[in-house]
Design a protein around this motif. Structure first.
Motif, short mmCIF file in Angstrom:
data_model
loop_
_atom_site.label_atom_id
_atom_site.label_comp_id
_atom_site.label_asym_id
_atom_site.label_seq_id
_atom_site.Cartn_x
_atom_site.Cartn_y
_atom_site.Cartn_z
N GLN A 205 7.43 -43.96 -3.59
CA GLN A 205 7.15 -44.27 -5.44
C GLN A 205 7.40 -42.69 -6.52
OE1 GLN A 205 3.90 -46.95 -4.38
NE2 GLN A 205 5.68 -48.31 -4.48
N ARG A 250 16.43 -45.30 -6.35
CA ARG A 250 15.86 -46.39 -6.66
C ARG A 250 17.25 -46.83 -7.20
NH1 ARG A 250 11.17 -43.66 -8.75
NH2 ARG A 250 12.31 -42.65 -10.00
N ASP A 253 19.58 -49.47 -4.79
CA ASP A 253 18.72 -50.61 -4.72
C ASP A 253 19.35 -51.63 -5.93
OD1 ASP A 253 17.59 -49.66 -2.76
OD2 ASP A 253 15.78 -49.25 -3.87
#
Length: 253
Positions: A205, A250, A253
């Motif tokens: 993250q 990200r 996704d």
């Protein structure tokens, strides 16, 4: 525009205008710096930084307070011999690299080929932050934050320029399926790892540098990968790559 002892543009600290011998010596050094930069194709000069004005006796007294007079002299002498960083005359930043004048010799660094590390180094004021680079001859060059005025400007600028010059080539290598090693940390297009830990980019993250350690946020918690930042070459490149790869994951996704 500057006065006799003030700063000019780009961090330039002018020499006293009333000292013609010093001005001539400075002009000769500038000519050698410009010639070396031209041979290495560094492009246009962006800024020049000079050593801050200080009293030599006061600098030695500060260090003597830490190690004793004899010890201070040994520490300074030994540190210069190990790091190849004697008295520094000027630091010049260019579009594609930098030059450092040390003991009358001009060292040349290119951003696209150098290795830069963050370290602690001995200075006349004691331990201080330093940037250690490799010049075109393979020698280590130590730039202590106290060596020049405005270290908060030239330090980040060097790391940013190294990242700008090296990240595109690193991304191309990752796209070809290669693994890149940054000291104890490694990465591929799919994974990030250090020692016995491996994470897929989908798990990462955020990456931060916390108190000298690489910290990776994953699954809502931080993993601290030990005090490894001082041993990581081109940490600026690693961080930029990590930011790019986590953002790309990200977006997919």
């Amino acid at each position: 525009m500057s006065d006799g002892m003030g700063r000019g543009r780009g961090g330039e600290r002018d020499q006293p205008s009333w000292d013609p011998a010093l001005t001539r010596g400075d002009a000769l050094l500038l000519a050698r710096v410009s010639e070396a930069a031209g041979r290495a194709r560094l492009g246009r000069r962006q800024a020049t930084y000079r050593p801050p004005l200080a009293e030599p006796g006061r600098r030695l007294a500060r260090l003597a307070g830490l190690a004793g007079l004899a010890g201070a002299r040994r520490l300074l002498r030994g540190d210069r011999e190990r790091a190849g960083a004697g008295p520094v005359d000027r630091l010049d930043l260019y579009e594609r690299g930098l030059t450092v004048a040390v003991d009358g010799r001009v060292h040349v660094v290119r951003y696209d080929t150098t290795v830069v590390r963050r370290r602690r180094a001995l200075s006349s004021q004691g331990l201080t932050r330093a940037h250690v680079l490799v010049d075109l001859d393979g020698e280590r060059i130590v730039l202590r934050c106290g060596d020049f005025g405005e270290p908060e400007v030239w330090g980040p600028e060097i790391h940013r320029s190294v990242a700008d010059a090296q990240v595109p080539r690193a991304l191309a290598a990752l796209t070809r399926g290669e693994r890149l090693d940054f000291g104890p940390v490694w990465l591929t297009r799919a994974e990030l790892g250090s020692r016995g830990t491996t994470l897929r980019w989908a798990q990462v993250q955020r990456i931060e540098i916390l108190k000298g350690s690489v910290a990776v946020r994953t699954a809502g918690r931080w993993q601290v990968w030990g005090s490894v930042t001082s041993g990581i070459p081109n940490l600026c490149v690693l961080r930029t790559l990590a930011e790019y790869l986590t953002a790309a994951e990200r977006d997919e996704d």
